[in-house]
Structure formats: structure tokens, C-alpha cells
Design an enzyme around this catalytic site. Structure first.
Site, PDB file in Angstrom:
ATOM      1  N   ARG A 137       6.472  63.324   0.504  1.00 20.65           N
ATOM      2  CA  ARG A 137       6.072  62.211   1.381  1.00 20.65           C
ATOM      3  C   ARG A 137       7.212  61.812   2.325  1.00 20.65           C
ATOM      4  O   ARG A 137       6.995  61.535   3.494  1.00 20.65           O
ATOM      5  CB  ARG A 137       5.653  60.996   0.558  1.00 20.65           C
ATOM      6  CG  ARG A 137       4.520  61.212  -0.404  1.00 20.65           C
ATOM      7  CD  ARG A 137       3.190  61.491   0.284  1.00 20.65           C
ATOM      8  NE  ARG A 137       2.077  61.416  -0.640  1.00 20.65           N
ATOM      9  CZ  ARG A 137       1.561  62.455  -1.293  1.00 20.65           C
ATOM     10  NH1 ARG A 137       2.085  63.642  -1.137  1.00 20.65           N
ATOM     11  NH2 ARG A 137       0.532  62.309  -2.084  1.00 20.65           N
ATOM     12  N   LYS A 151       2.221  57.441   1.199  1.00 22.93           N
ATOM     13  CA  LYS A 151       0.933  57.593   0.532  1.00 22.93           C
ATOM     14  C   LYS A 151       1.111  57.546  -0.985  1.00 22.93           C
ATOM     15  O   LYS A 151       1.943  58.241  -1.547  1.00 22.93           O
ATOM     16  CB  LYS A 151       0.309  58.922   0.935  1.00 22.93           C
ATOM     17  CG  LYS A 151      -1.042  59.175   0.325  1.00 22.93           C
ATOM     18  CD  LYS A 151      -1.580  60.522   0.768  1.00 22.93           C
ATOM     19  CE  LYS A 151      -2.835  60.870   0.013  1.00 22.93           C
ATOM     20  NZ  LYS A 151      -3.317  62.210   0.359  1.00 22.93           N
TER      21      LYS A 151
END
Length: 107
Positions: free
Chosen positions: A26, A65
Site C-alpha cells: 500500500r 486501503k
């Protein structure tokens, strides 16, 4: 923590799973080329090393996320090099090996 293992019965593949791997992915996707993005946990870890001082620039909160808003920083440079102190690149490798606090260098 990270879990690693071999997958497959005919063509063996080595793979890693875990929160650190997901976080690294991420952070890489939200990073920028030629910059080292670090989490607040890594900044705190680096501040515990009295012989090494680093210049950090706050990037602010980034939406990650599955994690929400995470405070991130750019690792800019080393303030002063002490004899026998590691370079930023060596620190990057060592932190990735020892913690679940990923540092990602943009590609």
C-alpha cells in the site's frame, strides 16, 4: 509479523503473507519515484538511535486501503554521519528485516 512458505506441488513458489507485506504494498502504491516514504512507527524507531539523526519531512496523512489514514513522512537525508554509522540505504534494509514498519522507496 510475516508468514512465508512454499506454494505449489509441481512448480514451487516462495511467497510472503502478512500485515507488513500488505502495508508495504500500500505504501509503495502511494509513494513517489526516487523518494523513501516511511510510517510514523519508523520515524519513532529512528529517533531512538542517538548516534544517527535523519531529516524527515511530513507528508501528512495518506489513505491506506484497509488501514485508514496513516501519517507518513519522507526520509530526506542523514543530518550528520557518525563514524561507523550506517547509510540510509543500509538502514532501509535493516528496518525491513527487523520490524513490521515498512519503508518503501518509490520506483
Amino acid at each position: 509479523p510475516v508468514v512465508a512458505g512454499v506454494v505449489g506441488t509441481k512448480r514451487f513458489l516462495y511467497d510472503l503473507w502478512g500485515d507488513a507485506v500488505n502495508m508495504a504494498s500500500r505504501m509503495e502504491s502511494t509513494g513517489m519515484p526516487n523518494r523513501i516514504q516511511v510510517s510514523k512507527e519508523v520515524v519513532d524507531l529512528l529517533r531512538t538511535r542517538p548516534t544517527q539523526e535523519f531529516v524527515m519531512e511530513s507528508r501528512g496523512k495518506i489513505l491506506i486501503k484497509g488501514k485508514g489514514d496513516i501519517e507518513t513522512y519522507w526520509l530526506k537525508s542523514q543530518k550528520k554521519k557518525q563514524p561507523n554509522s550506517p547509510t540510509v540505504e543500509v538502514l532501509q534494509r535493516n528496518i525491513m528485516r527487523r520490524t513490521s514498519c515498512p519503508i518503501i522507496k518509490g520506483l
